[in-house]
Design a protein around this motif. Sequence first.
Motif, PDB file in Angstrom:
ATOM      1  N   VAL A 391      12.981 -30.460  -6.590  1.00 22.02           N
ATOM      2  CA  VAL A 391      11.844 -29.795  -5.965  1.00 22.02           C
ATOM      3  C   VAL A 391      12.374 -28.767  -4.974  1.00 22.02           C
ATOM      4  O   VAL A 391      13.053 -29.119  -4.002  1.00 22.02           O
ATOM      5  CB  VAL A 391      10.934 -30.817  -5.253  1.00 22.02           C
ATOM      6  N   LYS A 392      12.060 -27.510  -5.207  1.00 19.09           N
ATOM      7  CA  LYS A 392      12.485 -26.458  -4.289  1.00 19.09           C
ATOM      8  C   LYS A 392      11.598 -26.422  -3.051  1.00 19.09           C
ATOM      9  O   LYS A 392      12.076 -26.222  -1.929  1.00 19.09           O
ATOM     10  CB  LYS A 392      12.447 -25.106  -4.998  1.00 19.09           C
ATOM     11  N   ASP A 393      10.286 -26.618  -3.247  1.00 16.37           N
ATOM     12  CA  ASP A 393       9.346 -26.605  -2.129  1.00 16.37           C
ATOM     13  C   ASP A 393       8.072 -27.301  -2.583  1.00 16.37           C
ATOM     14  O   ASP A 393       7.787 -27.375  -3.784  1.00 16.37           O
ATOM     15  CB  ASP A 393       9.045 -25.167  -1.689  1.00 16.37           C
ATOM     16  N   PHE A 394       7.303 -27.830  -1.626  1.00 13.91           N
ATOM     17  CA  PHE A 394       6.033 -28.456  -1.961  1.00 13.91           C
ATOM     18  C   PHE A 394       5.164 -28.527  -0.719  1.00 13.91           C
ATOM     19  O   PHE A 394       5.637 -28.395   0.407  1.00 13.91           O
ATOM     20  CB  PHE A 394       6.234 -29.864  -2.550  1.00 13.91           C
ATOM     21  N   ASP A 395       3.873 -28.767  -0.930  1.00 11.42           N
ATOM     22  CA  ASP A 395       2.951 -28.995   0.175  1.00 11.42           C
ATOM     23  C   ASP A 395       1.647 -29.535  -0.390  1.00 11.42           C
ATOM     24  O   ASP A 395       1.351 -29.392  -1.583  1.00 11.42           O
ATOM     25  CB  ASP A 395       2.686 -27.712   0.962  1.00 11.42           C
ATOM     26  N   PHE A 396       0.870 -30.174   0.483  1.00  5.68           N
ATOM     27  CA  PHE A 396      -0.463 -30.626   0.119  1.00  5.68           C
ATOM     28  C   PHE A 396      -1.435 -29.453   0.177  1.00  5.68           C
ATOM     29  O   PHE A 396      -1.313 -28.569   1.033  1.00  5.68           O
ATOM     30  CB  PHE A 396      -0.945 -31.706   1.092  1.00  5.68           C
ATOM     31  N   LEU A 397      -2.414 -29.455  -0.716  1.00  5.77           N
ATOM     32  CA  LEU A 397      -3.519 -28.514  -0.629  1.00  5.77           C
ATOM     33  C   LEU A 397      -4.558 -29.060   0.344  1.00  5.77           C
ATOM     34  O   LEU A 397      -4.645 -30.269   0.562  1.00  5.77           O
ATOM     35  CB  LEU A 397      -4.147 -28.295  -2.006  1.00  5.77           C
ATOM     36  N   SER A 398      -5.361 -28.174   0.902  1.00  5.05           N
ATOM     37  CA  SER A 398      -6.403 -28.577   1.854  1.00  5.05           C
ATOM     38  C   SER A 398      -7.776 -28.671   1.208  1.00  5.05           C
ATOM     39  O   SER A 398      -8.788 -28.724   1.902  1.00  5.05           O
ATOM     40  CB  SER A 398      -6.459 -27.585   3.026  1.00  5.05           C
ATOM     41  N   MET A 399      -7.818 -28.693  -0.109  1.00  2.00           N
ATOM     42  CA  MET A 399      -9.083 -28.768  -0.820  1.00  2.00           C
ATOM     43  C   MET A 399      -9.721 -30.139  -0.619  1.00  2.00           C
ATOM     44  O   MET A 399      -9.024 -31.139  -0.461  1.00  2.00           O
ATOM     45  CB  MET A 399      -8.865 -28.495  -2.307  1.00  2.00           C
ATOM     46  N   PRO A 400     -11.053 -30.218  -0.585  1.00  2.98           N
ATOM     47  CA  PRO A 400     -11.712 -31.517  -0.385  1.00  2.98           C
ATOM     48  C   PRO A 400     -11.511 -32.431  -1.587  1.00  2.98           C
ATOM     49  O   PRO A 400     -11.171 -31.992  -2.679  1.00  2.98           O
ATOM     50  CB  PRO A 400     -13.188 -31.131  -0.214  1.00  2.98           C
ATOM     51  N   GLY A 401     -11.755 -33.726  -1.344  1.00  2.00           N
ATOM     52  CA  GLY A 401     -11.615 -34.693  -2.427  1.00  2.00           C
ATOM     53  C   GLY A 401     -10.252 -35.348  -2.426  1.00  2.00           C
ATOM     54  O   GLY A 401      -9.585 -35.480  -1.391  1.00  2.00           O
ATOM     55  N   ILE A 402      -9.834 -35.789  -3.588  1.00  2.00           N
ATOM     56  CA  ILE A 402      -8.543 -36.465  -3.719  1.00  2.00           C
ATOM     57  C   ILE A 402      -7.421 -35.508  -3.330  1.00  2.00           C
ATOM     58  O   ILE A 402      -7.392 -34.364  -3.794  1.00  2.00           O
ATOM     59  CB  ILE A 402      -8.341 -36.943  -5.163  1.00  2.00           C
ATOM     60  N   PRO A 403      -6.499 -35.919  -2.474  1.00  2.00           N
ATOM     61  CA  PRO A 403      -5.397 -35.021  -2.098  1.00  2.00           C
ATOM     62  C   PRO A 403      -4.612 -34.557  -3.312  1.00  2.00           C
ATOM     63  O   PRO A 403      -4.305 -35.332  -4.221  1.00  2.00           O
ATOM     64  CB  PRO A 403      -4.538 -35.889  -1.166  1.00  2.00           C
ATOM     65  N   ARG A 404      -4.279 -33.269  -3.304  1.00  2.00           N
ATOM     66  CA  ARG A 404      -3.487 -32.671  -4.376  1.00  2.00           C
ATOM     67  C   ARG A 404      -2.249 -32.028  -3.786  1.00  2.00           C
ATOM     68  O   ARG A 404      -2.258 -31.534  -2.649  1.00  2.00           O
ATOM     69  CB  ARG A 404      -4.308 -31.641  -5.150  1.00  2.00           C
ATOM     70  N   ILE A 405      -1.196 -32.038  -4.583  1.00  2.00           N
ATOM     71  CA  ILE A 405       0.090 -31.480  -4.170  1.00  2.00           C
ATOM     72  C   ILE A 405       0.429 -30.309  -5.081  1.00  2.00           C
ATOM     73  O   ILE A 405       0.215 -30.376  -6.298  1.00  2.00           O
ATOM     74  CB  ILE A 405       1.199 -32.538  -4.230  1.00  2.00           C
ATOM     75  N   ALA A 406       0.959 -29.238  -4.498  1.00  2.00           N
ATOM     76  CA  ALA A 406       1.548 -28.134  -5.246  1.00  2.00           C
ATOM     77  C   ALA A 406       3.052 -28.187  -5.019  1.00  2.00           C
ATOM     78  O   ALA A 406       3.509 -28.234  -3.874  1.00  2.00           O
ATOM     79  CB  ALA A 406       0.984 -26.790  -4.792  1.00  2.00           C
ATOM     80  N   ALA A 407       3.823 -28.215  -6.111  1.00  2.00           N
ATOM     81  CA  ALA A 407       5.271 -28.353  -6.017  1.00  2.00           C
ATOM     82  C   ALA A 407       5.944 -27.319  -6.903  1.00  2.00           C
ATOM     83  O   ALA A 407       5.489 -27.053  -8.025  1.00  2.00           O
ATOM     84  CB  ALA A 407       5.707 -29.758  -6.415  1.00  2.00           C
TER      85      ALA A 407
END
Length: 422
Positions: A391-407
């Motif tokens: 994984v070079k970089d990642f973070d959580f999205l701030s969208m509502p609902g179930i937490p999602r990760i962009a990696a």
Amino acid sequence: MRKERARQGPTDLALVSWSWVSGSTLCAFHSIHHRTMDLQFDHPTHIHALRPCHTDDATDLVAVGGTHTVEILSVGTSDIRCIASFHIGTRITAIAWSSATVSPRNSDNWSIQLAAATEDYGLHLLSKSSVDPEYIYAFGGGTSGHHGLINDMTFCGGWAEDSARYVATVSDDKMLMVWDLQPSSSPSRPHLSSEAPSRSPSPMDSPTTSSRPQPTAYVIPFPHPLTSISSHPLTSKEFLVSDCRGSVYLTDWRSDLEAMDDGLGNASLRHGNLVELVEPWAMSAVGMGQHVGPWGGSTAWRSDSVECIGGAFGNRFSIWDLSMLRGGKPAIAAQGTLDGGHKFRWCPTYPEHFGISSHSPTRGAVIQIHNVNFVTAQPTVFTLRPRPQMVKDFDFLSMPGIPRIAAAVGRTMLVFPIGEES
């Protein structure tokens, strides 16, 4: 909306299962071992930096920086759309979103504003709106900017109008620089310590932009190369800065700036570090000639509290509580199961959860999800790709609902939830 903790064991959804009530609808989600509804974006080059936008009006936007360009992606429930592309011409090392950004999904009068750093130590303001095309404004190069790789950057925190005016950068040259992007908008404000020379007009410039004054920088030196910086939505005065040796600084940059106005040069005699925190294991390892890891440490501020700070150092993670300083030592220090802990990220929508990625090719592309209330429990582990990918970089999205990760893994950005509805 009322959130309730489900009565289940601490191993679901990264140690805790959750439910929430909205009107008459009861929804729940729990941890999964086989991800569903994954989204994928294939970049033409390797992705070197990734940063979701956490502004309320643009939570669907993610910026990815490749070898030559920055792409702006809009993440939906079942699709990812590229809505802007900025060709800079050199590798991207860091990205920061402006609080003035508004997504096209939220408004017809949308506006994209962010900053990016490149491997040649340059900085670039990137903008696009519903009425204007992509525009790149370069600054910070030459003798006026950094002289080492820029590892991280962030805009000023808080909710004031000037939260989009100041952007801070940290570098291998041991410098924190706070850039005033609108130096002429406040003539009574003291001049900052470094001013970039005016650039030659570009063919892309309009008469207004070509005459725009170059951003000026206020420089704060540190004893060691700096690896990460973050701001907090509840304060516009402080930055959280970490270095490669396990030290973490809470820096009041505005106090130092105001000290320059006394005309006596006192700013050079004082430093705006309100608190210095330490990670004992990382500092002792460096003192014994060992390495925390070739990528140093990574720290982040918990989004709902200015008192809680987390960081990853090698195969350990630490949590500090500023209400109980304990001599700067962490309140929680745990041995992780990851080799080469790289990035530490808090979840903005369920802030008791945090993730740590591995940058070791022996483990593959792996992200661990922990709950700060159950730090001794086994984390939920997501293996995105087999070794030697990482994984070079990642973070959580701030969208509502179930937490999602962009990696970011290689040339691919993956978006996936850390749970599922049931």
